[in-house]
Design an enzyme around this catalytic site. Structure first.
Site, mmCIF file in Angstrom:
data_model
loop_
_atom_site.group_PDB
_atom_site.id
_atom_site.type_symbol
_atom_site.label_atom_id
_atom_site.label_comp_id
_atom_site.label_asym_id
_atom_site.label_seq_id
_atom_site.Cartn_x
_atom_site.Cartn_y
_atom_site.Cartn_z
ATOM 1 N N ASP A 26 0.811 -1.204 -0.086
ATOM 2 C CA ASP A 26 0.038 0.055 0.095
ATOM 3 C C ASP A 26 0.850 1.270 0.217
ATOM 4 O OD1 ASP A 26 -2.382 1.406 0.018
ATOM 5 O OD2 ASP A 26 -2.742 1.340 2.208
ATOM 6 N N ARG B 128 -0.283 8.868 -10.088
ATOM 7 C CA ARG B 128 -0.426 7.537 -9.409
ATOM 8 C C ARG B 128 0.438 6.262 -10.130
ATOM 9 N NH1 ARG B 128 -3.809 7.258 -5.255
ATOM 10 N NH2 ARG B 128 -4.404 5.186 -5.839
ATOM 11 N N SER C 86 -7.566 -5.660 -5.417
ATOM 12 C CA SER C 86 -8.502 -6.174 -4.684
ATOM 13 C C SER C 86 -10.003 -6.161 -5.483
ATOM 14 C CB SER C 86 -8.877 -5.343 -3.325
ATOM 15 O OG SER C 86 -9.654 -4.170 -3.749
ATOM 16 N N ASN D 276 -10.993 -2.733 -6.021
ATOM 17 C CA ASN D 276 -10.064 -1.855 -6.815
ATOM 18 C C ASN D 276 -10.494 -1.463 -8.085
ATOM 19 O OD1 ASN D 276 -6.772 -2.928 -5.575
ATOM 20 N ND2 ASN D 276 -8.116 -1.355 -4.791
ATOM 21 N N TRP D 277 -11.586 -2.243 -8.519
ATOM 22 C CA TRP D 277 -12.192 -1.723 -9.834
ATOM 23 C C TRP D 277 -12.885 -0.373 -9.674
ATOM 24 C CZ3 TRP D 277 -11.008 -4.738 -13.830
ATOM 25 C CH2 TRP D 277 -10.556 -5.996 -13.436
ATOM 26 N N ARG E 214 1.849 -4.871 6.424
ATOM 27 C CA ARG E 214 1.213 -4.082 5.655
ATOM 28 C C ARG E 214 1.804 -2.660 5.541
ATOM 29 N NH1 ARG E 214 -5.253 -2.549 4.675
ATOM 30 N NH2 ARG E 214 -4.541 -0.826 3.147
ATOM 31 N N LEU F 275 -7.176 -4.630 7.351
ATOM 32 C CA LEU F 275 -6.916 -5.724 6.339
ATOM 33 C C LEU F 275 -7.545 -5.754 5.308
ATOM 34 C CD1 LEU F 275 -7.654 -8.357 9.445
ATOM 35 C CD2 LEU F 275 -5.523 -7.718 8.372
ATOM 36 N N SER F 276 -8.367 -4.917 4.696
ATOM 37 C CA SER F 276 -8.859 -4.528 3.545
ATOM 38 C C SER F 276 -9.384 -5.791 2.672
ATOM 39 C CB SER F 276 -7.777 -4.137 2.792
ATOM 40 O OG SER F 276 -7.480 -2.758 3.189
ATOM 41 N N GLU G 33 1.338 -13.203 12.724
ATOM 42 C CA GLU G 33 1.876 -11.879 13.218
ATOM 43 C C GLU G 33 1.731 -10.894 12.473
ATOM 44 O OE1 GLU G 33 2.878 -11.763 16.161
ATOM 45 O OE2 GLU G 33 2.211 -13.967 16.675
HETATM 46 C C1 FPP Z 1 -1.879 -0.041 -3.479
HETATM 47 O O1 FPP Z 1 -1.485 1.396 -3.489
HETATM 48 C C2 FPP Z 1 -1.229 -0.636 -4.520
HETATM 49 C C3 FPP Z 1 -2.068 -1.431 -5.424
HETATM 50 C C4 FPP Z 1 -3.383 -1.232 -5.777
HETATM 51 C C5 FPP Z 1 -1.374 -1.987 -6.732
HETATM 52 C C6 FPP Z 1 -0.328 -2.661 -6.110
HETATM 53 C C7 FPP Z 1 0.577 -2.951 -7.544
HETATM 54 C C8 FPP Z 1 1.799 -3.132 -7.611
HETATM 55 C C9 FPP Z 1 2.931 -2.998 -6.538
HETATM 56 C C10 FPP Z 1 2.363 -3.202 -8.798
HETATM 57 C C11 FPP Z 1 3.252 -4.658 -9.095
HETATM 58 C C12 FPP Z 1 2.359 -5.764 -9.109
HETATM 59 C C13 FPP Z 1 2.439 -6.751 -9.770
HETATM 60 C C14 FPP Z 1 1.538 -7.862 -9.467
HETATM 61 C C15 FPP Z 1 3.099 -6.626 -11.108
HETATM 62 P P1 FPP Z 1 -2.404 2.684 -3.546
HETATM 63 O O2 FPP Z 1 -2.490 3.077 -4.862
HETATM 64 O O3 FPP Z 1 -3.636 2.276 -2.935
HETATM 65 O O4 FPP Z 1 -1.773 3.599 -2.720
HETATM 66 P P2 FPP Z 1 -2.325 4.909 -1.861
HETATM 67 O O5 FPP Z 1 -3.084 4.042 -0.747
HETATM 68 O O6 FPP Z 1 -1.345 5.762 -1.532
HETATM 69 O O7 FPP Z 1 -3.400 5.717 -2.826
#
Ligand code: FPP
Length: 261
Positions: free
Chosen positions: A38, A51, A83, A86-87, A206, A213-214, A225
């Site tokens: 995250d 982003r 997730s 996330n859509w 995390r 835990l989302s 842990e």
């Molecule tokens: C959360 O950060 C991150 C994601 C939803 C995407 C995770 C993807 C990657 C790390 C890319 C690499 C992965 C693969 C499988 C190649 P956020 O966008 O929620 O951050 P924020 O909370 O600061 O907005």
């Protein structure tokens, strides 16, 4: 040829002041490390970037963490990449993420072959764009025989959907007479989760300081842990992983029993 120990020492050379390889017990590593990655968006926004630049930087952190886990000898590394919720993100961000998954998978396949890493995907892949779906399938096919480490990526994954799906499978098996109601045990349910092939996470990390835990692995982390770091995912590196493992090894794991102290 360099031995595993030589490679590990070289990988963890030049430590920062507060942590070094000596501070972790290599005989008591968590067998399964799972990460809620995250903070990509905040990392980018703090730099005045889009982003998507944060997600791209997050790929570097994931690669470093994969290599670190292989060098250390962690058996399973899993990571929450996308997730079911996330859509709801802007369409453009979702498209770029799906594209990033596909291009990253292709670019990193040589690493998986070199380090003999088996790829697993957790989640409903049927909803993914065709290119991303095909790339994931290729990655799983090509690495199916490897056993050095399992890398599991949770994509279009939600824990409630996973448990609901498992319950539906059980109901179907009971209806068909394959399973008796009295055989509906914790093991029977666990066998129908995406995670059936791996042990439960012993350490859940995390990043970015959020205490949530989302909807991630709610069943599997019953006794994990938890380690939360303020570090944003693109800044997570081999040393942050060691700090998390050091904290894990400092905990007393009681599994509901009494203290041994
Ligand atoms: C959360 O950060 C991150 C994601 C939803 C995407 C995770 C993807 C990657 C790390 C890319 C690499 C992965 C693969 C499988 C190649 P956020 O966008 O929620 O951050 P924020 O909370 O600061 O907005």
């Amino acid at each position: 040829m360099a031995s595993g120990a030589d490679k590990l020492l070289a990988f963890y050379a030049a430590p920062p002041a507060d942590i070094s390889l000596d501070e972790v017990d290599l005989d008591r590593l968590p067998r399964h490390v799972s990460i809620i990655m995250d903070g990509n968006g905040r990392w980018a926004e703090r730099r005045g970037l889009d982003r998507s630049a944060g997600h791209a930087a997050g790929v570097d952190s994931l690669r470093e963490t994969i290599t670190a886990c292989v060098r250390l000898g962690v058996g399973v590394l899993s990571a929450y990449a996308f997730s079911t919720e996330n859509w709801k993100r802007p369409r453009r961000e979702v498209e770029l993420l799906m594209d990033l998954f596909a291009t990253t998978l292709v670019a990193e396949l040589p690493l998986f072959h070199q380090e003999q890493v088996r790829l697993e995907l957790w989640g409903d892949l049927s909803a993914l764009p065709a290119k991303t779906y095909a790339t994931f399938c290729r990655g799983m096919d090509e690495t199916a025989g490897y056993s050095t480490m399992t890398l599991a990526l949770a994509v279009n994954y939600g824990s409630r959907a996973e448990i609901t799906r498992a319950a539906r499978h059980i109901a179907r098996d009971v209806a068909r007479g394959i399973l008796k109601p009295e055989d509906v045990t914790e093991e029977a349910l666990a066998k129908r989760l995406y995670t059936a092939d791996v042990c439960d996470p012993e350490l859940l990390i995390r990043t970015s300081g959020e205490l949530r835990l989302s909807n991630y692995l709610l069943w599997q982390i019953a006794y994990s842990e938890l380690y939360v770091t303020e570090t944003l995912w693109p800044d997570f590196d081999r040393w942050e992983l060691l700090r998390a493992i050091r904290a894990f090894q400092g905990r007393e794991r009681r599994f509901g029993g009494v203290s041994r102290g």
